[in-house]
Enzyme design. Sequence first.
Site, short mmCIF file in Angstrom:
data_model
loop_
_atom_site.label_atom_id
_atom_site.label_comp_id
_atom_site.label_asym_id
_atom_site.label_seq_id
_atom_site.Cartn_x
_atom_site.Cartn_y
_atom_site.Cartn_z
N ASP A 64 -2.27 -1.74 10.08
CA ASP A 64 -1.64 -2.08 9.22
C ASP A 64 -2.64 -1.79 7.80
O ASP A 64 -3.76 -2.75 8.19
CB ASP A 64 -0.98 -2.71 9.46
CG ASP A 64 0.54 -2.47 8.41
OD1 ASP A 64 0.57 -1.10 7.60
OD2 ASP A 64 1.71 -3.15 8.54
N GLU A 100 -5.26 0.60 2.37
CA GLU A 100 -4.94 1.99 1.39
C GLU A 100 -5.58 0.82 -0.05
O GLU A 100 -5.52 1.57 -0.79
CB GLU A 100 -3.90 2.52 1.46
CG GLU A 100 -2.95 2.97 2.59
CD GLU A 100 -2.48 1.82 3.62
OE1 GLU A 100 -1.93 2.49 4.17
OE2 GLU A 100 -2.12 0.89 2.87
N ASP A 123 5.74 3.87 6.21
CA ASP A 123 7.27 3.28 5.26
C ASP A 123 8.14 4.08 4.68
O ASP A 123 7.53 5.00 3.32
CB ASP A 123 6.43 2.38 4.62
CG ASP A 123 6.26 1.22 5.31
OD1 ASP A 123 5.70 0.91 5.69
OD2 ASP A 123 5.94 0.47 4.18
#
Length: 772
Positions: A414, A417, A480
């Site tokens: 995960d 970014e 998400d």
Amino acid sequence: MKFTDGYWLLRDGVEACYPADAYQITAASDSLTVHAPVRRIERRGDLTTGPVVTVRCTSPMPEVIAVEITHFEGVLARGPQLALRRAAADGVEVSVDDEAAVLTSGSLAVRFSRGDTWRMDFLAGGRVLTGSGAGGMAVIQADGRPYVREQLDLGVGHQVYGLGERFGPLVRNGQTVDIWNADGGTSTEQAYKNVPFFLTDAGYGVFVHHSGKVSFEVGSEAVARTQFSVAGQSLRYFLIHGPTPKEILRRYTALTGRPARLPAWSYGLWLSTSFTTSYDEDTVSSFIDGMAQRNLPLSVFHFDCFWMREFHWCDFTWDPRTFPDPPGMLARLKARGLRICLWINPYIAQQSALFAEGRDHGYLLRRPNGDVWQWDRWQPGLAVVDFTNPAARAWFAAKLDALLDMGVDCFKTDFGERIPLDVVYHDGSDPERMHNHYAYLYNQVVFDLLETRRGRGEAVLFARAATAGTQCFPVHWSGDCEATFDGMAQSLRGGLSLGLSGFGYWSHDIGGFIGRPEAAVFKRWIAFGLLSSHSRLHGGWSYRVPWAFDEESVDVLRAFTRLKMTLMPYLARVAEEAHTDGLPMMRPMMLEFPDDPACAHLDTQYMLGDSLLVAPVFTADGDVRYYVPEGRWTSLLTGTTVTGPRWVGERHGFDSLPVLVRPGSVIPVGAVDDRPDYDYAAGVVLRVYPSPGAKHVITRIVTPQGEPAAVFTVDRHEGLTRVTASRPVPEWSVLLVGEPAPASVRGAVPEDVTDGVLLRSLPGELTMEARQ
């Protein structure tokens, strides 16, 4: 970045210079260099001022031409830059005469006009694909900073696709896109996976070989051109010839890397604890028991954030309060046939025991003054691992290696970014160029470890951030998304766009991530999710076990999970194409039907492989409208047919959606419906779908490891159907879908079924004929 103020003016603070003349040409056996002053040279005095733009063309492989535009050549080259898989093409031809200078690679050529007007064209077979004319290519000063810009002609009616996982309309025309990774969800213009590559339906694609920010103006600043620009003194891009979109993708992924082959078990159903829910071993066991009691096949169990202690992410240590015996627990789960996935990220919170270790050994990103870079978003005082440091890579991998020893099979990588710019990297990388490329290094470290420990073909990630080249480390999921029908549609658009950017596999959170979905949304999303490359039940703040919604959700999940398992002989072949050719498993309609203009903008349906059309239902009442290309298509679920080209409106229950088989296809259906990894050839039923033009169809079946298992050939001639296997396959069968019972059968016993005639082969027999 936009530089102009309408057609006539530049924006305030912008100065631009454009090549005006292919004045001096240097030709070599494998390259062509043009020195282009920004004004016509009329007299010797014109030679004393600049700038002069240098344009150098080479070819890394046939049908691909690299163009490098440079102003000042004295600028230090600072990394990172994606390493390319091809270096130089054979058979490059260069010619120069009074009219033009041309470099040719295969059937693709770049031609510089030597006339009075600057013109650089790309041609294939003598036909102009696109080009850069007067005022297109430029070196620019904007607010005191240098830029290089290119503009390529965008023909009338031509469409642009790609540029990573983008959640807006599939066609990029009219859009402004900045290649800059951001954690922005699926409902904005930001994206987790930015790729400076686009393809067109005009026979070419473009890859900008730049790791940092690339700004694209696709028919937006100049509506008849596709513009791209970077900060600095040079810009390098590759023009990739097709002519078909599939060929463009094949060549792009041959240049930048193709997705790894994935383990067969990864195509089964993944169940997660969800993001911030409270759970322990009893909770996990209750989920798994509930799935088993309801006959819901499950392949992977995923532990999200709170397998570790709060404020300690990531220290890679199980929370002893909820998991006092991790090795024992994992052994108990694996004894039930499950694979185990753990959530991780590349950040080290200050409270983690690893923070001091990373700080003291130089494993964490530092500010220019030497301080460890930290902030309080996500985890208090977190720092970021510096993956340009070989020792930090080894340190990070060693922490994961210990978890593999414990019984973990894979990781959800995960984040990655929000990578800062005010930092210093161990290897001196440019922070702006590393911002996107960080995702590549992060996932590469984890994937390489899994391949080393598990072997090639057994490594798999569930990754969020990506950029060019990261397709080599699958799988990637959409991030998400809202738990709504809108969120479902956004996710699909993102996945289709990512597939057109070189990524072969893709997944999403079934039911959505943000919020708790209504039961109708959850059930519709299940059907979509199980007809995706990879399928995971995951949410943000609530569990995603189906009985938490209603009993019908259980039935829907069971039906579509078992459907996917029986389709594994087909899906495994499609997955192999992702690995060998760089073609996505989930394909926009335009990829399979590039000559059908009705498919150009479609982004609410897709092809799963080359033979199955899937139209997810985005309404609670089941109303769906979708497009059917030419031919007679057959519902995989009901056997009913629809003839295209036309639009179709239908209403479906929660246990159904449009899944249509392409005319002339042969769909191998497996004999196992409770797991994805089995002998796909044994007991397979070849569902043969009629088409007037399909006289010779070959369908390949591979093993779960991707190796050839059998090749079946279906030949139809003058009313005779012959099915031949390349090697002995026990108990394979043929289902002639929607056809009358054969007048005679050799080597088989006919059996009536609801949607055709089933012909059962005799053991060991290779040939079977049925006369119509």
